[in-house]
Scaffold this active site. Sequence first.
Site, short mmCIF file in Angstrom:
data_model
loop_
_atom_site.label_atom_id
_atom_site.label_comp_id
_atom_site.label_asym_id
_atom_site.label_seq_id
_atom_site.Cartn_x
_atom_site.Cartn_y
_atom_site.Cartn_z
N ASP A 122 65.85 1.50 40.05
CA ASP A 122 64.57 2.08 39.39
C ASP A 122 64.40 2.46 38.17
OD1 ASP A 122 63.37 0.97 42.01
OD2 ASP A 122 62.66 2.55 43.19
N GLU A 229 57.61 4.46 47.04
CA GLU A 229 57.27 3.87 45.44
C GLU A 229 58.29 3.91 45.10
OE1 GLU A 229 54.86 3.99 44.03
OE2 GLU A 229 53.22 4.97 45.84
N CYS A 230 58.49 2.87 43.17
CA CYS A 230 60.18 2.47 43.23
C CYS A 230 59.43 3.67 41.46
CB CYS A 230 58.82 1.00 42.34
SG CYS A 230 58.20 1.46 40.95
N GLY A 231 58.77 4.97 41.23
CA GLY A 231 58.77 5.11 40.17
C GLY A 231 57.88 5.24 39.26
N LEU A 232 57.09 4.13 38.84
CA LEU A 232 56.65 3.85 38.24
C LEU A 232 54.62 4.28 38.50
CD1 LEU A 232 57.02 -0.06 37.81
CD2 LEU A 232 57.74 0.86 36.26
#
Length: 249
Positions: A122, A229-232
């Site tokens: 990610d 969550e993907c981190g964005l």
Amino acid sequence: MSHTLTKLDLPTLQTELENATAQQIITWAAQTFGPGLVMSTSFGIQAAVMLHLVTSIVPNIPVIWIDTGYLPLETYQFADQLTGRLQLNLKVYQSPLSPARMEALYGKLWQQKDVESLNRYDQIRKVEPMQRALKELEAIAWLTGLRRDQTRHRQNLKPVDLQGNQYKVLPILDWNSKMVYEYLTAHDLPYHPFFDQGYVSVGDWHSSRPLMAHDEDERDTRFHGLKQECGLHLPLSPEAGQSLDSSAL
């Protein structure tokens, strides 16, 4: 022209905007941040809602799309369809590390099925390109379609907050799936093609699947259920911020 970050009274604003409509929040953001306002999209299942809502009020807003290089064929076609129909001012960003080069260096990170590998994936394919987009577009504020009913982390979000060097504005934070469906129907807007295959959330082809009876929420269908969550949309730690500047990416 450089856009300057405006210091806002966040506690007061968060209270004032808590009961505002999506249209009121978008209008407030456009008036407050002017040319420093951008939005992001994943061209996911319900992406047409935010794209239509925002561009109806701010027609030429820069729309950031992070193309990971691993999206399903249908997502690319859906993106092309919506870009044409809504006349989007689309800004496409990708990792400087090609998928082939990343796999040569690190292997197929999504197959390793541990959180550390997924986080590295990610960071390379999504977080670094997004941070670069926000910097290059001189974004002061970022509109996004997060909703409280999507993940545990998102339940505690506010309609406006500071994330890193930008304000994040969430116009449909309190919407539910019924409200999304009603908006799409009222404006004759399409779902992503995967909706008819049982998907409620779609990202990369290797890390998305249809909703199953045992899933507690829609994000369990992503990242093999290991993360939501993907981190964005997570605050950057100092270490993460430093790694974004690394030439290794």
